[in-house]
Design an enzyme around this catalytic site. Sequence first.
Site, short mmCIF file in Angstrom:
data_model
loop_
_atom_site.label_atom_id
_atom_site.label_comp_id
_atom_site.label_asym_id
_atom_site.label_seq_id
_atom_site.Cartn_x
_atom_site.Cartn_y
_atom_site.Cartn_z
CE LYS A 22 -5.20 11.06 5.18
NZ LYS A 22 -4.68 9.71 5.24
CG ASN A 23 -4.15 8.14 1.86
OD1 ASN A 23 -3.95 9.03 2.70
ND2 ASN A 23 -4.58 6.93 2.19
CB CYS A 117 -3.57 6.85 11.70
SG CYS A 117 -4.96 7.90 11.33
NE ARG A 123 1.30 3.93 9.93
CZ ARG A 123 0.46 4.82 9.38
NH1 ARG A 123 -0.29 5.56 10.14
NH2 ARG A 123 0.36 4.93 8.08
CG ASP A 308 -6.43 3.16 4.58
OD1 ASP A 308 -5.88 2.66 5.59
OD2 ASP A 308 -5.80 3.83 3.75
NE ARG A 400 -4.45 12.99 10.08
CZ ARG A 400 -3.91 11.78 10.00
NH1 ARG A 400 -4.00 10.96 11.01
NH2 ARG A 400 -3.26 11.41 8.92
C1 EPZ Z 1 -0.48 4.16 3.50
O1 EPZ Z 1 0.28 4.16 4.70
C2 EPZ Z 1 -1.72 4.96 3.79
N1 EPZ Z 1 -1.34 6.31 4.15
C3 EPZ Z 1 -2.50 4.30 4.92
O2 EPZ Z 1 -3.73 5.01 5.04
C4 EPZ Z 1 -2.80 2.84 4.54
O3 EPZ Z 1 -3.37 2.20 5.66
C5 EPZ Z 1 -1.54 2.11 4.11
O4 EPZ Z 1 -0.84 2.86 3.08
C6 EPZ Z 1 -1.83 0.72 3.55
O5 EPZ Z 1 -2.66 0.83 2.43
C7 EPZ Z 1 -1.08 7.20 3.19
O6 EPZ Z 1 -1.16 6.94 2.00
C8 EPZ Z 1 -0.70 8.57 3.64
P1 EPZ Z 1 2.54 1.03 3.93
P2 EPZ Z 1 1.79 3.68 4.69
O7 EPZ Z 1 3.92 1.56 3.91
O8 EPZ Z 1 2.41 4.14 3.42
C9 EPZ Z 1 4.89 -2.32 6.41
C10 EPZ Z 1 -5.41 6.24 6.05
O9 EPZ Z 1 -6.25 5.83 6.89
N2 EPZ Z 1 6.07 -1.47 6.17
O10 EPZ Z 1 1.91 0.62 2.65
O11 EPZ Z 1 2.39 4.08 5.97
C11 EPZ Z 1 3.90 -1.67 7.38
O12 EPZ Z 1 4.26 -1.94 8.72
C12 EPZ Z 1 -3.96 5.82 6.19
O13 EPZ Z 1 -5.67 6.98 5.10
C13 EPZ Z 1 7.31 -1.94 6.55
O14 EPZ Z 1 7.46 -3.04 7.10
O15 EPZ Z 1 1.60 2.11 4.66
C14 EPZ Z 1 2.60 -2.30 6.94
O16 EPZ Z 1 2.46 -3.56 7.55
C15 EPZ Z 1 -3.69 5.18 7.49
N3 EPZ Z 1 8.41 -1.13 6.32
C16 EPZ Z 1 2.77 -2.51 5.42
O17 EPZ Z 1 4.18 -2.45 5.18
C17 EPZ Z 1 8.30 0.08 5.72
O18 EPZ Z 1 9.32 0.76 5.52
C18 EPZ Z 1 2.08 -1.48 4.55
O19 EPZ Z 1 2.47 -0.17 4.96
C19 EPZ Z 1 7.03 0.53 5.33
C20 EPZ Z 1 5.93 -0.26 5.57
#
Ligand code: EPZ
Length: 432
Positions: A22-23, A117, A123, A308, A400
Amino acid sequence: MTKYIVEGGRPLFGEIHIGGAKNAAVAIIPAALMVSGPCRIENVPQISDVTLLLGILQDLGAKVRYVNPHAVEVDCTSLRNGRVPYESARRCRASYYMLGALLGRFGAADVALPGGCDFGGTRPIDQHLKGFRALGVQVDTQSGFVMAEAAGGRLRGASIFLDKSSVGATINIMLAATLAEGMTVIENAAKEPHVVDLANFLNSMGANIMGAGTDVIKIRGVEGLRGGTYSIIPDQIEAGTYMAAVAACGGEVKLCSLIPKHMDCMTAKLSEMGVEIQEMDDSLLVSRIGPLVRANIKTMPYPGFPTDMQPQIAAALCLARGTSVITDSVWNSRFRYTDEFKRMGAQIQVNGNLAIIEGVERLTGAQLEACDLRAGAAMLIAALAAQGISEITNVQYIERGYEDVIGKIRGVGGSIRAVEAPEEELAVSTAG
Ligand code: EPZ
């Protein structure tokens, strides 16, 4: 509104075929809009996030045609730039990859801030926007939209150090930089398999991206991308979810068409918990006959234990002997599902990003409400392992990200069916 009725307490036996990730799919579909000419994407999972993103491409003028249920041909030759509305963006977080892709193709983008989510915390997307600005883009967020435009119409390569190794920021910057002028370097980049898959997709269409899978990714901008064929990697999290289901329910299941290397941290942790795992070329044989043993889990960026998979492994740990501690070091408050587990008899205490689970002998079926995708998957696992009948509502979250979850679970002997319930009945049954 659909709900799932699950009769628990049966061990699982048989085979499950793992679908495309998916991702990875939700990054590759937006990337396809930068390709001139027809582009065929294979091993596409049949999930609602994919349908939604393909719909956004069609709204922007792309031709989208399914060649078979898991292969789609996308032709964005006559795509026009346009606003990605809130109605689409709120239903799928990955719609924000349209920002990077539209910026790459047109030098401008206008996309509603994403939904997706909701774990109960924030986020942020500050790292995405920081990356775009470094590439010479003027970014404005107004009335729930991100409006971005490159001076002179084309982005310029730059060096970007991410404060957090964010998957989304790494992907969005990679997309934007692919057609930029000159070299972009992303430091502290995310290393997840789907980041590598996106780079491989783009390279196969003519991009010049080096280092994906390490924490430094170098992108030498190219003039254009040409069409081609690409097959998406297997879904690490779907596979891990079924591994956790076998751990919780017992039995023996062969998980086919996966990349065992991507599963290493799950294999190691489940082995520690008393699950037997035999690795073959592209499959894993997962069996649990004896008791489950406690374990501590700390989620980390890849190759660490994925956040995840945290709710799904928690479902198994509820039934393990002893006390387990889960620390989610990626998301602050991804434990909303534990309230539902408690109603099944689980013993869990949550404090911030820490959950302490005292294993119990059995869980009992209950009425459960999925609150996000992986939480929903975890509730499904708990329901399959519990004594008695559970009803799970809000299953659109599960759909989803999991293709044919009912068929796959039934195929290994789980008792699950989907029923259509009138909305008033759901409101009553889930009240409180
Ligand atoms: C991706 O989300 C995945 N989604 C999420 O999976 C997954 O939980 C996450 O990566 C972590 O592995 C997709 O790939 C579509 P991040 P993403 O940016 O990209 C902080 C699922 O269940 N951060 O890696 O949104 C954030 O708050 C979904 O399949 C900032 O501070 O996650 C978090 O603590 C849910 N500023 C950490 O980084 C930013 O600009 C990691 O978030 C971006 C992120």
